[in-house]
Design a protein around this motif. Structure first.
Motif, PDB file in Angstrom:
ATOM      1  N   ALA A 122      -3.159  54.781 -65.141  1.00  0.00           N
ATOM      2  CA  ALA A 122      -4.604  54.897 -65.352  1.00  0.00           C
ATOM      3  C   ALA A 122      -4.949  56.179 -66.104  1.00  0.00           C
ATOM      4  O   ALA A 122      -5.856  56.195 -66.943  1.00  0.00           O
ATOM      5  N   LYS A 123      -4.225  57.275 -65.818  1.00  0.00           N
ATOM      6  CA  LYS A 123      -4.518  58.559 -66.464  1.00  0.00           C
ATOM      7  C   LYS A 123      -4.249  58.543 -67.965  1.00  0.00           C
ATOM      8  O   LYS A 123      -4.670  59.464 -68.677  1.00  0.00           O
ATOM      9  N   ASN A 124      -3.554  57.518 -68.457  1.00  0.00           N
ATOM     10  CA  ASN A 124      -3.353  57.415 -69.905  1.00  0.00           C
ATOM     11  C   ASN A 124      -4.682  57.320 -70.647  1.00  0.00           C
ATOM     12  O   ASN A 124      -4.744  57.601 -71.851  1.00  0.00           O
ATOM     13  N   LEU A 125      -5.733  56.925 -69.916  1.00  0.00           N
ATOM     14  CA  LEU A 125      -7.056  56.837 -70.534  1.00  0.00           C
ATOM     15  C   LEU A 125      -7.513  58.208 -71.037  1.00  0.00           C
ATOM     16  O   LEU A 125      -8.282  58.299 -71.994  1.00  0.00           O
TER      17      LEU A 125
ATOM     18  N   VAL B  97     -18.899  58.890 -82.323  1.00  0.00           N
ATOM     19  CA  VAL B  97     -18.375  60.078 -81.645  1.00  0.00           C
ATOM     20  C   VAL B  97     -17.592  59.608 -80.424  1.00  0.00           C
ATOM     21  O   VAL B  97     -18.007  58.697 -79.712  1.00  0.00           O
ATOM     22  N   ARG B  98     -16.459  60.231 -80.201  1.00  0.00           N
ATOM     23  CA  ARG B  98     -15.680  59.955 -78.984  1.00  0.00           C
ATOM     24  C   ARG B  98     -15.698  61.195 -78.104  1.00  0.00           C
ATOM     25  O   ARG B  98     -15.484  62.320 -78.561  1.00  0.00           O
ATOM     26  N   GLY B  99     -16.007  60.995 -76.833  1.00  0.00           N
ATOM     27  CA  GLY B  99     -16.026  62.094 -75.889  1.00  0.00           C
ATOM     28  C   GLY B  99     -14.679  62.263 -75.206  1.00  0.00           C
ATOM     29  O   GLY B  99     -13.672  61.712 -75.629  1.00  0.00           O
ATOM     30  N   ARG B 100     -14.680  63.020 -74.109  1.00  0.00           N
ATOM     31  CA  ARG B 100     -13.439  63.288 -73.373  1.00  0.00           C
ATOM     32  C   ARG B 100     -13.520  62.693 -71.976  1.00  0.00           C
ATOM     33  O   ARG B 100     -14.560  62.796 -71.300  1.00  0.00           O
ATOM     34  N   ILE B 101     -12.420  62.061 -71.559  1.00  0.00           N
ATOM     35  CA  ILE B 101     -12.329  61.463 -70.230  1.00  0.00           C
ATOM     36  C   ILE B 101     -11.480  62.359 -69.336  1.00  0.00           C
ATOM     37  O   ILE B 101     -10.423  62.839 -69.742  1.00  0.00           O
ATOM     38  N   VAL B 102     -11.939  62.576 -68.112  1.00  0.00           N
ATOM     39  CA  VAL B 102     -11.177  63.325 -67.116  1.00  0.00           C
ATOM     40  C   VAL B 102     -10.953  62.410 -65.916  1.00  0.00           C
ATOM     41  O   VAL B 102     -11.905  61.860 -65.356  1.00  0.00           O
ATOM     42  N   MET B 103      -9.682  62.266 -65.533  1.00  0.00           N
ATOM     43  CA  MET B 103      -9.327  61.401 -64.397  1.00  0.00           C
ATOM     44  C   MET B 103      -8.536  62.238 -63.396  1.00  0.00           C
ATOM     45  O   MET B 103      -7.310  62.313 -63.462  1.00  0.00           O
ATOM     46  N   PRO B 104      -9.211  62.874 -62.455  1.00  0.00           N
ATOM     47  CA  PRO B 104      -8.523  63.782 -61.526  1.00  0.00           C
ATOM     48  C   PRO B 104      -7.612  63.036 -60.550  1.00  0.00           C
ATOM     49  O   PRO B 104      -7.959  61.966 -60.046  1.00  0.00           O
ATOM     50  N   VAL B 105      -6.438  63.608 -60.327  1.00  0.00           N
ATOM     51  CA  VAL B 105      -5.479  63.088 -59.349  1.00  0.00           C
ATOM     52  C   VAL B 105      -4.927  64.274 -58.571  1.00  0.00           C
ATOM     53  O   VAL B 105      -4.520  65.268 -59.161  1.00  0.00           O
ATOM     54  N   SER B 106      -4.917  64.158 -57.253  1.00  0.00           N
ATOM     55  CA  SER B 106      -4.365  65.231 -56.430  1.00  0.00           C
ATOM     56  C   SER B 106      -2.961  64.846 -55.980  1.00  0.00           C
ATOM     57  O   SER B 106      -2.708  63.698 -55.602  1.00  0.00           O
ATOM     58  N   GLY B 107      -2.042  65.802 -56.037  1.00  0.00           N
ATOM     59  CA  GLY B 107      -0.679  65.543 -55.618  1.00  0.00           C
ATOM     60  C   GLY B 107       0.098  64.746 -56.651  1.00  0.00           C
ATOM     61  O   GLY B 107      -0.347  64.549 -57.784  1.00  0.00           O
ATOM     62  N   THR B 108       1.261  64.263 -56.262  1.00  0.00           N
ATOM     63  CA  THR B 108       2.097  63.464 -57.151  1.00  0.00           C
ATOM     64  C   THR B 108       1.495  62.074 -57.283  1.00  0.00           C
ATOM     65  O   THR B 108       1.246  61.415 -56.276  1.00  0.00           O
ATOM     66  N   PRO B 109       1.249  61.607 -58.506  1.00  0.00           N
ATOM     67  CA  PRO B 109       0.569  60.319 -58.672  1.00  0.00           C
ATOM     68  C   PRO B 109       1.479  59.135 -58.370  1.00  0.00           C
ATOM     69  O   PRO B 109       2.707  59.242 -58.408  1.00  0.00           O
ATOM     70  N   THR B 110       0.866  58.009 -58.076  1.00  0.00           N
ATOM     71  CA  THR B 110       1.595  56.748 -58.014  1.00  0.00           C
ATOM     72  C   THR B 110       1.742  56.210 -59.435  1.00  0.00           C
ATOM     73  O   THR B 110       1.140  56.727 -60.379  1.00  0.00           O
ATOM     74  N   ASP B 111       2.531  55.174 -59.578  1.00  0.00           N
ATOM     75  CA  ASP B 111       2.687  54.537 -60.890  1.00  0.00           C
ATOM     76  C   ASP B 111       1.344  54.038 -61.402  1.00  0.00           C
ATOM     77  O   ASP B 111       1.026  54.189 -62.594  1.00  0.00           O
ATOM     78  N   TYR B 112       0.537  53.481 -60.531  1.00  0.00           N
ATOM     79  CA  TYR B 112      -0.801  52.984 -60.908  1.00  0.00           C
ATOM     80  C   TYR B 112      -1.679  54.126 -61.385  1.00  0.00           C
ATOM     81  O   TYR B 112      -2.358  54.016 -62.416  1.00  0.00           O
TER      82      TYR B 112
END
Length: 323
Positions: A138-141, A119-134
């Motif tokens: 990372a949010k591609n996860l 089973v694969r779950g869901r990943i949430v990677m919160p970012v506030s504002g305009t993200p940096t390239d890094y």
């Protein structure tokens, strides 16, 4: 014992402490799951965190086990140490810098039936504002098909496929390799979108993208093992843009040494165009602060040659084609 949660860690006791706190608070019968912490660089601070939680939950919460890994090292080997020591029929994997929602484990286990192997779950990677390239990278996860920060696999299936390939020494592509071997095993993999794991993006220093490039060498190993799936799910074509950029730079430098001015200028213009194109792509959806723009300009010059170098290292090390 139904489920064993395996968490590899190395030198991040405060992040691990936060992760364990979220796992202990799962809305799941404590006697039905255990938490296994594999310390890939054994140290007193990490051990003390785990021992403290184990004493705190004794008799009321899940069993918490500390395993010091003396080698081989790397997250793939650490996860192997963990699941092989586990008592549960289902192995849940996550990382030491994640935070599980209270119903994560319950929803992950509910997705299993007799025909489901993983089973694969869901990943949430919160970012506030305009993200940096890094941060954007990372949010591609969040959209990855299968990641070890949030997945569940039957123990017998891990035994059948041989667990993780310990040649993947960094936290890079070892989860893709397991996923591809599950697909080749014809495993039934269910999606549990309600099994949510929050994965905060850790702060990173200026030029962090350069330090990440050494991981690219393991793309060669993944491609060698699964060429078809690699082209289908990771990268359909080689990085021709990087190869062209590096080739133009090399021709420009050689032409300068040979006093071939016209050739040097032509090659230099190609290099400049490709570098500017790469930089513009990275800035398209990211922060335009002066510091970030400067970082993108400098790292866009350095990334193509370093990336080609590490791809060549991987091709040589693993006797694979340059991809």
């Amino acid at each position: 014992m139904d489920v064993s949660i395996v968490v590899p860690t190395r030198g991040r006791p405060q992040l691990l402490n936060r992760c364990i706190a979220s796992l202990v608070l799962q809305r799941f019968e404590p006697s039905r799951f255990e938490i296994i912490i594999v310390d890939d660089g054994p140290d007193d601070d990490t051990r003390d965190i785990v021992v403290g939680w184990s004493a705190h939950t004794a008799g009321t919460g899940p069993d918490i086990v500390y395993i010091p890994s003396m080698g081989p090292h790397g997250p793939a080997a650490a996860r192997n140490h963990g699941w092989r020591a586990a008592r549960g029929g289902i192995i849940a994997f996550t990382d030491d810098d994640t935070i599980a929602r209270a119903d994560w484990l319950r929803n992950g286990v509910l997705a299993f039936n007799d025909d489901v192997h993983a089973v694969r779950g869901r990943i949430v990677m919160p970012v506030s504002g305009t993200p940096t390239d890094y941060q954007l990278d990372a949010k591609n996860l969040e959209t990855a098909e299968f990641v070890t920060a949030n997945c569940f696999v039957r123990r017998r299936v891990l035994e059948d496929v041989g667990g993780f390939d310990e040649r993947f020494r960094f936290a890079w592509r070892e989860d893709s390799d397991l996923y591809f071997r599950l697909l080749e095993y014809s495993a039934s993999i269910a999606h549990a979108p309600n099994a949510v794991m929050t994965h905060p993006i850790r702060p990173a220093g200026w030029g962090v993208s350069l330090s990440q490039l050494k991981k690219i060498q393991f793309d060669a190993l993944l491609f060698k093992k699964h060429p078809g799936l690699y082209r289908q799910k990771i990268r359909a074509k080689p990085r021709w843009d990087f190869y062209l950029t590096v080739a133009a730079l090399a021709v420009c430098m050689v032409s300068l040494l040979a006093a071939l001015a016209e050739t040097a200028v032509a090659a230099g213009l190609v290099w400049l165009f490709m570098t500017a194109r790469f930089c513009a792509q990275r800035l398209k959806r990211t922060s335009h602060s002066p510091s970030h723009i400067a970082e993108m300009l400098i790292t866009s010059i350095l990334i193509p040659p370093l990336a080609v170098f590490w791809r060549a290292v991987g091709a040589f090390k693993f006797r694979a084609r340059l991809i």
